[in-house]
Design a protein around this motif. Structure first.
Motif, PDB file in Angstrom:
ATOM      1  N   PHE A  11       0.610  -1.243   0.022  1.00 59.64           N
ATOM      2  CA  PHE A  11      -0.208   0.132   0.088  1.00 59.64           C
ATOM      3  C   PHE A  11       0.929   0.771  -0.246  1.00 59.64           C
ATOM      4  O   PHE A  11       0.085   2.184  -0.823  1.00 59.64           O
ATOM      5  CB  PHE A  11      -0.798  -0.125   1.197  1.00 59.64           C
ATOM      6  CG  PHE A  11      -2.042   1.465   1.238  1.00 59.64           C
ATOM      7  CD1 PHE A  11      -2.223   1.448   0.621  1.00 59.64           C
ATOM      8  CD2 PHE A  11      -1.385   2.587   2.191  1.00 59.64           C
ATOM      9  CE1 PHE A  11      -3.535   2.439   0.256  1.00 59.64           C
ATOM     10  CE2 PHE A  11      -2.836   3.296   2.494  1.00 59.64           C
ATOM     11  CZ  PHE A  11      -3.219   2.949   1.314  1.00 59.64           C
ATOM     12  N   ALA A  12       1.668   1.322   0.414  1.00 58.03           N
ATOM     13  CA  ALA A  12       2.835   2.071   0.757  1.00 58.03           C
ATOM     14  C   ALA A  12       4.075   3.166  -0.485  1.00 58.03           C
ATOM     15  O   ALA A  12       3.495   3.710  -1.019  1.00 58.03           O
ATOM     16  CB  ALA A  12       4.074   2.346   2.236  1.00 58.03           C
ATOM     17  N   ALA A  13       4.212   1.526  -1.289  1.00 60.35           N
ATOM     18  CA  ALA A  13       4.146   1.840  -2.684  1.00 60.35           C
ATOM     19  C   ALA A  13       3.580   2.392  -3.246  1.00 60.35           C
ATOM     20  O   ALA A  13       3.429   3.339  -4.658  1.00 60.35           O
ATOM     21  CB  ALA A  13       4.716   0.542  -2.266  1.00 60.35           C
ATOM     22  N   VAL A  14       1.772   1.816  -3.334  1.00 63.41           N
ATOM     23  CA  VAL A  14       1.167   2.414  -4.064  1.00 63.41           C
ATOM     24  C   VAL A  14       0.772   4.327  -4.074  1.00 63.41           C
ATOM     25  O   VAL A  14       0.983   4.250  -5.317  1.00 63.41           O
ATOM     26  CB  VAL A  14      -0.265   1.644  -3.640  1.00 63.41           C
ATOM     27  CG1 VAL A  14      -1.642   2.622  -4.441  1.00 63.41           C
ATOM     28  CG2 VAL A  14      -0.265   0.070  -4.395  1.00 63.41           C
ATOM     29  N   VAL A  15       0.801   4.450  -2.677  1.00 61.44           N
ATOM     30  CA  VAL A  15       0.953   5.783  -2.661  1.00 61.44           C
ATOM     31  C   VAL A  15       1.679   6.232  -2.384  1.00 61.44           C
ATOM     32  O   VAL A  15       1.727   7.646  -3.429  1.00 61.44           O
ATOM     33  CB  VAL A  15       0.688   5.815  -0.859  1.00 61.44           C
ATOM     34  CG1 VAL A  15       0.911   7.720  -0.580  1.00 61.44           C
ATOM     35  CG2 VAL A  15      -0.967   5.020  -0.540  1.00 61.44           C
ATOM     36  N   ASN A  37       5.444   5.289 -16.858  1.00 62.04           N
ATOM     37  CA  ASN A  37       5.443   4.008 -15.975  1.00 62.04           C
ATOM     38  C   ASN A  37       5.191   4.309 -15.198  1.00 62.04           C
ATOM     39  O   ASN A  37       6.017   2.918 -13.807  1.00 62.04           O
ATOM     40  CB  ASN A  37       7.884   4.119 -16.053  1.00 62.04           C
ATOM     41  CG  ASN A  37       8.257   3.680 -17.502  1.00 62.04           C
ATOM     42  OD1 ASN A  37       7.120   3.381 -17.854  1.00 62.04           O
ATOM     43  ND2 ASN A  37       8.878   4.505 -17.572  1.00 62.04           N
ATOM     44  N   SER A  38       4.941   4.607 -13.767  1.00 64.76           N
ATOM     45  CA  SER A  38       4.316   5.230 -12.852  1.00 64.76           C
ATOM     46  C   SER A  38       3.220   4.272 -12.238  1.00 64.76           C
ATOM     47  O   SER A  38       2.810   3.639 -11.165  1.00 64.76           O
ATOM     48  CB  SER A  38       4.644   6.413 -11.714  1.00 64.76           C
ATOM     49  OG  SER A  38       3.808   6.970 -11.149  1.00 64.76           O
ATOM     50  N   LEU A  39       2.221   4.880 -13.716  1.00 64.19           N
ATOM     51  CA  LEU A  39       1.260   4.243 -13.066  1.00 64.19           C
ATOM     52  C   LEU A  39       0.793   2.631 -13.590  1.00 64.19           C
ATOM     53  O   LEU A  39       0.383   2.675 -13.022  1.00 64.19           O
ATOM     54  CB  LEU A  39       0.183   4.618 -14.723  1.00 64.19           C
ATOM     55  CG  LEU A  39      -1.350   3.636 -14.848  1.00 64.19           C
ATOM     56  CD1 LEU A  39      -2.097   4.235 -13.889  1.00 64.19           C
ATOM     57  CD2 LEU A  39      -1.482   5.030 -16.305  1.00 64.19           C
ATOM     58  N   PHE A  40       2.171   2.055 -14.565  1.00 68.24           N
ATOM     59  CA  PHE A  40       2.539   0.763 -14.850  1.00 68.24           C
ATOM     60  C   PHE A  40       2.114   0.071 -13.417  1.00 68.24           C
ATOM     61  O   PHE A  40       1.708  -0.739 -12.958  1.00 68.24           O
ATOM     62  CB  PHE A  40       3.776   0.099 -15.594  1.00 68.24           C
ATOM     63  CG  PHE A  40       3.615  -1.095 -15.525  1.00 68.24           C
ATOM     64  CD1 PHE A  40       2.851  -2.039 -15.777  1.00 68.24           C
ATOM     65  CD2 PHE A  40       5.300  -1.612 -14.869  1.00 68.24           C
ATOM     66  CE1 PHE A  40       3.712  -3.117 -16.200  1.00 68.24           C
ATOM     67  CE2 PHE A  40       4.974  -2.767 -14.898  1.00 68.24           C
ATOM     68  CZ  PHE A  40       4.800  -3.773 -15.975  1.00 68.24           C
ATOM     69  N   VAL A  43      -0.601  -0.278 -10.789  1.00 65.16           N
ATOM     70  CA  VAL A  43      -1.250  -1.220 -11.038  1.00 65.16           C
ATOM     71  C   VAL A  43      -0.627  -2.337 -10.842  1.00 65.16           C
ATOM     72  O   VAL A  43      -1.581  -3.011  -9.972  1.00 65.16           O
ATOM     73  CB  VAL A  43      -1.661  -0.638 -12.731  1.00 65.16           C
ATOM     74  CG1 VAL A  43      -2.540  -2.223 -13.064  1.00 65.16           C
ATOM     75  CG2 VAL A  43      -3.067   0.522 -12.508  1.00 65.16           C
ATOM     76  N   SER A  44       0.655  -2.196 -10.928  1.00 65.48           N
ATOM     77  CA  SER A  44       1.134  -3.629 -10.605  1.00 65.48           C
ATOM     78  C   SER A  44       1.063  -4.187  -8.899  1.00 65.48           C
ATOM     79  O   SER A  44       1.078  -4.658  -8.762  1.00 65.48           O
ATOM     80  CB  SER A  44       2.580  -4.124 -11.389  1.00 65.48           C
ATOM     81  OG  SER A  44       2.510  -3.470 -12.323  1.00 65.48           O
ATOM     82  N   PHE A  45       1.628  -2.718  -8.101  1.00 68.08           N
ATOM     83  CA  PHE A  45       1.280  -3.471  -7.013  1.00 68.08           C
ATOM     84  C   PHE A  45      -0.206  -3.550  -6.003  1.00 68.08           C
ATOM     85  O   PHE A  45       0.138  -4.336  -5.493  1.00 68.08           O
ATOM     86  CB  PHE A  45       1.961  -1.701  -6.344  1.00 68.08           C
ATOM     87  CG  PHE A  45       3.293  -1.445  -6.339  1.00 68.08           C
ATOM     88  CD1 PHE A  45       4.104  -3.133  -6.062  1.00 68.08           C
ATOM     89  CD2 PHE A  45       4.048  -0.775  -5.930  1.00 68.08           C
ATOM     90  CE1 PHE A  45       5.449  -2.804  -6.161  1.00 68.08           C
ATOM     91  CE2 PHE A  45       4.971  -0.224  -6.640  1.00 68.08           C
ATOM     92  CZ  PHE A  45       6.029  -1.407  -6.672  1.00 68.08           C
ATOM     93  N   SER A  46      -1.128  -2.275  -7.416  1.00 65.92           N
ATOM     94  CA  SER A  46      -2.624  -3.021  -6.833  1.00 65.92           C
ATOM     95  C   SER A  46      -3.185  -4.326  -7.090  1.00 65.92           C
ATOM     96  O   SER A  46      -3.497  -4.659  -6.144  1.00 65.92           O
ATOM     97  CB  SER A  46      -3.578  -1.891  -7.620  1.00 65.92           C
ATOM     98  OG  SER A  46      -3.092  -0.788  -7.721  1.00 65.92           O
TER      99      SER A  46
END
Length: 67
Positions: A11-15, A37-40, A43-46
């Motif tokens: 969750f911290a990585a997503v934020v 790349n940040s969006l990728f 989404v991957s972390f989610s």
């Protein structure tokens, strides 16, 4: 490693990815691929969060009504 800790780190990585995407969007003004790349990564972390949650429910390590 506890699943709760792993979920918290994901969750911290997503934020962090969310705010880095905002920073790149403002700084680069759409001239680079860093925002994409940040969006990728976000989404991957989610997706990883959902997979870990499913695994935790399946194995019984996480339950929806933990005390």
């Amino acid at each position: 490693m506890s699943l709760k800790l792993l979920l918290l780190l994901l969750f911290a990585a997503v934020v962090i990815s969310l705010f880095s995407g905002l920073f790149f969007l403002i700084k680069d003004q759409g001239q680079s691929h860093r925002t994409v790349n940040s969006l990728f990564f976000r989404v991957s972390f989610s997706v990883l969060i959902v997979v870990v949650l499913i695994y935790g429910f399946y194995t019984g390590e996480i339950s929806p009504h933990m005390p």
